[in-house]
Motif scaffolding. Structure first.
Motif, PDB file in Angstrom:
ATOM      1  N   ASP A 139       0.133  38.228   3.874  1.00 42.94           N
ATOM      2  CA  ASP A 139       1.036  39.257   4.403  1.00 42.94           C
ATOM      3  C   ASP A 139       1.692  38.783   5.703  1.00 42.94           C
ATOM      4  O   ASP A 139       2.910  38.868   5.868  1.00 42.94           O
ATOM      5  N   MET A 140       0.882  38.275   6.619  1.00 43.23           N
ATOM      6  CA  MET A 140       1.429  37.789   7.895  1.00 43.23           C
ATOM      7  C   MET A 140       2.344  36.591   7.670  1.00 43.23           C
ATOM      8  O   MET A 140       3.404  36.488   8.294  1.00 43.23           O
ATOM      9  N   ARG A 143       5.703  37.782   6.343  1.00 46.23           N
ATOM     10  CA  ARG A 143       6.535  38.378   7.400  1.00 46.23           C
ATOM     11  C   ARG A 143       7.150  37.300   8.280  1.00 46.23           C
ATOM     12  O   ARG A 143       8.325  37.366   8.634  1.00 46.23           O
ATOM     13  N   ARG A 146       9.870  35.294   6.382  1.00 39.83           N
ATOM     14  CA  ARG A 146      11.081  36.091   6.128  1.00 39.83           C
ATOM     15  C   ARG A 146      11.877  36.281   7.416  1.00 39.83           C
ATOM     16  O   ARG A 146      12.971  36.827   7.398  1.00 39.83           O
ATOM     17  N   CYS A 148      10.763  38.088  10.008  1.00 38.37           N
ATOM     18  CA  CYS A 148      10.480  39.404  10.595  1.00 38.37           C
ATOM     19  C   CYS A 148       9.604  39.223  11.828  1.00 38.37           C
ATOM     20  O   CYS A 148       8.687  38.419  11.832  1.00 38.37           O
ATOM     21  N   ASP A 149       9.885  39.983  12.851  1.00 37.58           N
ATOM     22  CA  ASP A 149       9.051  39.956  14.055  1.00 37.58           C
ATOM     23  C   ASP A 149       8.072  41.109  14.011  1.00 37.58           C
ATOM     24  O   ASP A 149       8.362  42.197  14.481  1.00 37.58           O
ATOM     25  N   GLU A 150       6.922  40.859  13.472  1.00 36.42           N
ATOM     26  CA  GLU A 150       5.833  41.825  13.377  1.00 36.42           C
ATOM     27  C   GLU A 150       6.325  43.008  12.615  1.00 36.42           C
ATOM     28  O   GLU A 150       5.877  43.821  12.093  1.00 36.42           O
TER      29      GLU A 150
END
Length: 150
Positions: A139-140, A143, A146, A148-150
């Motif tokens: 999952d991390m 993210r 992709r 994404c920031d958190e």
């Protein structure tokens, strides 16, 4: 040969002076040096009573050391489990560490890939495998890759 309580205690303290050890790890090392189990148990019980042997300190030290080396919580959990520590104690140490695991993941990724997001599926898989091997959750990793920031 470690054939008396004082010699076993001295050997255990020598090992503890170098770095923190868990009880299981210390027992294994003392056995390797030829100490009998009954002397080991007595010496380690005494060291624990005196506060010189502490599983909590060992867990804290190990988690911090491995996190600084770029390893994630899943890998650290597995390594500590292999060292004979209780799963509940390990999970508690990981929670209490105060480490921002996503930030650790980002730093590990930055060091390895210089912040370069994958251009295609092959690169994405390669980066993902490396980070998963290091012990970060899918999952991390997803993210992060992709963007994404958190």
């Amino acid at each position: 040969m470690l054939d008396n309580p004082l010699a076993v205690r001295r050997a255990a303290m020598d090992l503890l002076a170098r770095r923190e050890h868990g009880r299981v790890e210390l027992t294994r090392k003392l056995r390797k040096r030829g100490a009998p189990d009954e002397l080991i148990d007595g010496a380690l019980d005494r060291l624990a009573e005196e506060g010189l042997l502490s599983e909590a300190r060992y867990l804290e030290s190990f988690v911090a050391y491995r996190a600084r080396a770029g390893y994630g919580p899943q890998r650290i959990r597995e390594e500590l489990g292999q060292r004979g520590l209780a799963r509940g104690d390990i999970d508690q140490a990981l929670r209490d560490s105060g480490i921002d695991w996503f930030e650790q993941l980002r730093e590990t990724w930055q060091r390895k890939y210089a912040g370069r997001l994958p251009n295609d599926a092959r690169e994405r898989a390669q980066q993902g495998r490396f980070l998963a091997y290091r012990g970060y959750s899918l999952d991390m990793i997803g993210r992060l890759l992709r963007g994404c920031d958190e």
